[in-house]
Enzyme design. Structure first.
Site, PDB file in Angstrom:
ATOM      1  N   GLU A 130       5.267  81.971 121.310  1.00  0.00           N
ATOM      2  CA  GLU A 130       6.237  81.823 120.215  1.00  0.00           C
ATOM      3  C   GLU A 130       7.664  81.783 120.722  1.00  0.00           C
ATOM      4  OE1 GLU A 130       3.603  83.785 120.117  1.00  0.00           O
ATOM      5  OE2 GLU A 130       2.487  83.057 118.388  1.00  0.00           O
ATOM      6  N   HIS A 143      -1.358  90.127 109.184  1.00  0.00           N
ATOM      7  CA  HIS A 143      -1.209  88.718 108.780  1.00  0.00           C
ATOM      8  C   HIS A 143      -0.702  88.580 107.348  1.00  0.00           C
ATOM      9  CE1 HIS A 143      -3.916  88.165 112.209  1.00  0.00           C
ATOM     10  NE2 HIS A 143      -3.693  86.871 112.159  1.00  0.00           N
TER      11      HIS A 143
END
Ligand SMILES: Cc1ncc(C[n+]2csc(CCOP(=O)(O)OP(=O)(O)O)c2C)c(N)n1
Ligand SMILES: [Mg+2]
Lengths: 324, 332
Positions: A57, A126
């Site tokens: 990322e 999540h």
């Protein structure tokens, strides 16, 4: 079309319209996107412009910043907001600062799309709604399209922006159906929208909780409480004038925000009403936010943790005096 | 060519040799003046000096054309000067003045110059590497034969951003020259106490990347190695990791009491000071005599005095402009 298809249509239009635009992120190509947003784009635009990245990322967001500095118009997809934490250095320390830190010499025309929010039993790693962490940062824009039309128009509106824009797509919205006028001019990405006009109370929200808030307004209408629903659309810049206009009319505000209540964006909206619209208020501002708990997996617990229609109705009902 | 110490040098003519020497000396004198200005409280915040490392920045910079991009760290005064940025705008930046290269927004750690494709000093260790990867990606996608030079320290090698950047640059064959200035310390932590594998250039192997190492106290050796690395990258072979083995003579920053290493160690390294080392060679070759030396010193001294004068008399940014460059001003 669906919200998912609307994002895809906007991506396609952006990719066709400007050779500098490209999409990169984890599994955006061969897999078709974790939420199938970019499905089919690899075949149409090829691997140079639909770039599958490693699970890195920090470097793929940083490379987006660098490519923007180098004259490209990158669109970066981060699979889920929780994963964006691994890129926070690049976002906070580079994307948001480069223009100012360089004395205005460099700007970063980067768009980052991030899936956000709970409600799908994805548990504690999540399911968060961390938009407020981004909205805290000067130097970037933070958008939260809540409708199919905005999913399309706000992405297209973000691409010509000279500075970094972060678009939060609530994951429960992807299957949402709606109409998109693909010929309409691109959306104004800085303004809030009145989604339902009303006189008795302002229900102020954004992103994934717009639907629940509109449902709450319908239930309140059945009780003769006429709620106005404001969709903020953009958290930074914040359309404070739209919030104050609504509160000046209704004299009451409930803010609905899927973030945890402590330090929430709802807290910021509430503070702005207090600072700038205090004299218009007939009741203390109320907030409906997520419970202060890591997101639980079990359905009944997750439901209890997230803002729900009933909680919004109760908050509004409690502040509106009984009619007749 | 992985992990070999590259020490052969290019044949060098007098003019170029003197140029390199002056470049290094200018940085040394600029840094000495910066330290002095810090003591006089003209410069505030963090100040990281490049003294001892001049041969790495000056040597390496010779490999890059004005079209190439430079990404550096908070210890970037030497890179900025070697890239052609002028001492006055750098000194003014450290004085926090509007005429500074970043309008006084950045200070010592954040020099920028768009006209020289100097993409800045980055003060988050490792934070510049992903930016360099992206600049190189933009060049590759737009079919330009440019190289991005990315300077960083040995400390950055421990960061995840180093490994992510090495992998992606190699995977996508991006034109980045990774230039690791290994001065054997990350603040007070010696290389041996922060790396399981202290041979930094060897790390490129894990990413299927070419690499090498060079004596960073020898400006000609650095120049030769950097040129080879840059040509390798420019020819479309993908990235290259070059380790420049050097040492800083001063503390990490002006705030550092330098307690973690011995005076003897520093003195030992000072015997390999790149400036006297090169001066000796120049004299041996008959390229430099004492009167040249006096002239060079006085030219540099005048330049740096002028930088201080310019910084002193420069105006500050008006407070009304505080928020000006946070976002691009959109013309109504
Ligand atoms: C991510 C991050 N962690 C810690 C620091 C504090 N810090 C600043 S410089 C430095 C040492 C870096 O050493 P190195 O990369 O070898 O560069 P050098 O200072 O030797 O040039 C540290 C720990 C920082 N700026 N950024
Ligand atoms: Mg070091």
């Amino acid at each position: 079309m669906t919200y998912r298809e609307a994002v895809r249509a906007a991506l396609r239009k952006a990719l066709r319209g400007d050779p500098r635009v490209f999409l990169m992120g984890e599994d955006v190509g061969r897999y078709g996107g974790a939420f199938a947003v970019s499905h089919g784009l690899l075949g149409e635009f090829g691997p140079e412009r639909i770039r599958d990245t490693p699970l890195s990322e920090s470097v793929f967001v940083g490379a987006g910043i660098g490519a923007a500095l180098g004259g490209m118009r990158p669109i970066v997809e981060i699979m889920t907001v929780n994963f964006s934490m691994l890129a926070m250095d690049q976002i906070l320390n580079n994307a948001a600062t480069l223009r100012h830190m360089s004395g205005g010499q460099f700007s970063v025309p980067l768009v980052v799309r991030i899936a956000t929010g709970g409600g799908r039993q994805m548990a504690a790693q999540h399911s968060n709604s961390l938009e407020v962490w981004y909205a805290h940062i000067p130097g970037i824009k933070v958008l939260t399209p809540a409708t199919v039309t905005d999913a399309y128009g706000m992405l297209l509106g973000a691409i010509p922006e000279p500075d970094p824009v972060f678009i939060f797509e609530h994951a429960t919205l992807y299957p949402l159906e709606g109409d998109v006028d693909e010929t309409a001019k691109i959306a104004d990405i800085n303004r809030a929208a009145v989604r339902r006009a009303g006189r008795d109370v302002s229900l102020i929200t954004y992103g994934g909780t717009l639907g629940k808030t509109l449902q709450a307004a319908e239930l309140l209408a059945a009780e003769s409480i006429d709620a106005e629903v404001i969709d903020l659309r953009s958290l930074r810049p914040l359309d404070t004038a739209a919030i104050l206009d609504s509160v000046a009319k209704t004299h009451r505000a409930v803010i609905v925000d899927e973030g945890w209540k402590t330090g929430s964006f709802a807290g910021e909206v509430s503070a702005q009403i207090m600072e700038l619209g205090f004299d218009d208020l007939d009741a203390p501002v109320a907030r409906v936010c997520s419970a202060e708990v890591p997101m639980p997996y079990a359905k009944h617990l997750e439901t209890a943790a997230l803002p729900q229609v009933e909680g919004i109705v109760n908050a509004a009902r409690n502040m509106v005096p009984r009619h007749g | 060519m992985s992990a070999n110490i590259v020490s052969e040098t290019l044949p060098v003519n007098q003019e170029h040799a003197l140029f390199l020497f002056q470049e290094m000396l200018r940085i040394r004198r600029f840094e000495e003046k910066a330290a002095e200005m810090y003591s006089l409280q003209k410069i505030h915040g963090f100040l990281h000096l490049y003294i001892g490392e001049e041969a790495t920045g000056v040597g390496a910079m010779q490999a890059f054309t004005p079209d190439d991009a430079i990404v550096a760290t908070y210890r970037e005064h030497g890179h900025a000067l070697a890239r052609g940025m002028q001492a006055p705008v750098l000194m003014a930046e450290m004085f926090g003045k509007a005429t500074g290269c970043s309008h006084g927004h950045g200070g010592s750690m954040h020099f920028f110059d768009a006209s020289r494709r100097f993409y800045g000093g980055y003060a988050i260790v490792g934070g510049g590497l992903p930016i360099a990867v992206g600049l190189a990606l933009a060049d590759k996608m737009q079919g330009r034969k440019r190289v991005t030079a990315c300077f960083f320290g040995d400390g950055a090698v421990a960061e995840g951003e180093f490994h992510e950047s090495m992998n992606l640059a190699a995977l996508w064959k991006l034109p980045v020259a990774f230039l690791c200035e290994n001065n054997l310390y990350a603040m007070g932590t010696a290389l041996v106490r922060h790396q399981s594998q202290t041979n930094i250039s060897l790390k490129a192997r894990a990413y299927n990347m070419e690499s090498g190492a060079v004596d960073g106290m020898d400006v000609l050796a650095v120049e030769a190695a950097a040129k080879r690395a840059a040509e390798f990258v420019r020819s479309g072979n993908g990235p290259f990791l070059l380790e420049l083995q050097t040492y800083r003579f001063r503390a990490h920053s002006m705030a550092d009491p330098d307690l973690y290493r011995t005076k003897e160690e520093i003195e030992e390294w000072k015997k390999r000071d790149p400036i006297p080392l090169f001066k000796f060679r120049l004299q041996e070759w008959g390229y430099l005599n004492e009167s040249d030396m006096v002239r060079i010193e006085s030219e540099i001294s005048a330049e740096i005095e002028e930088a201080v004068r310019f910084a002193e008399i420069s105006p500050e940014e008006p407070i009304e402009d505080l928020l000006k460059d946070v976002s691009t001003q959109v013309k109504p």
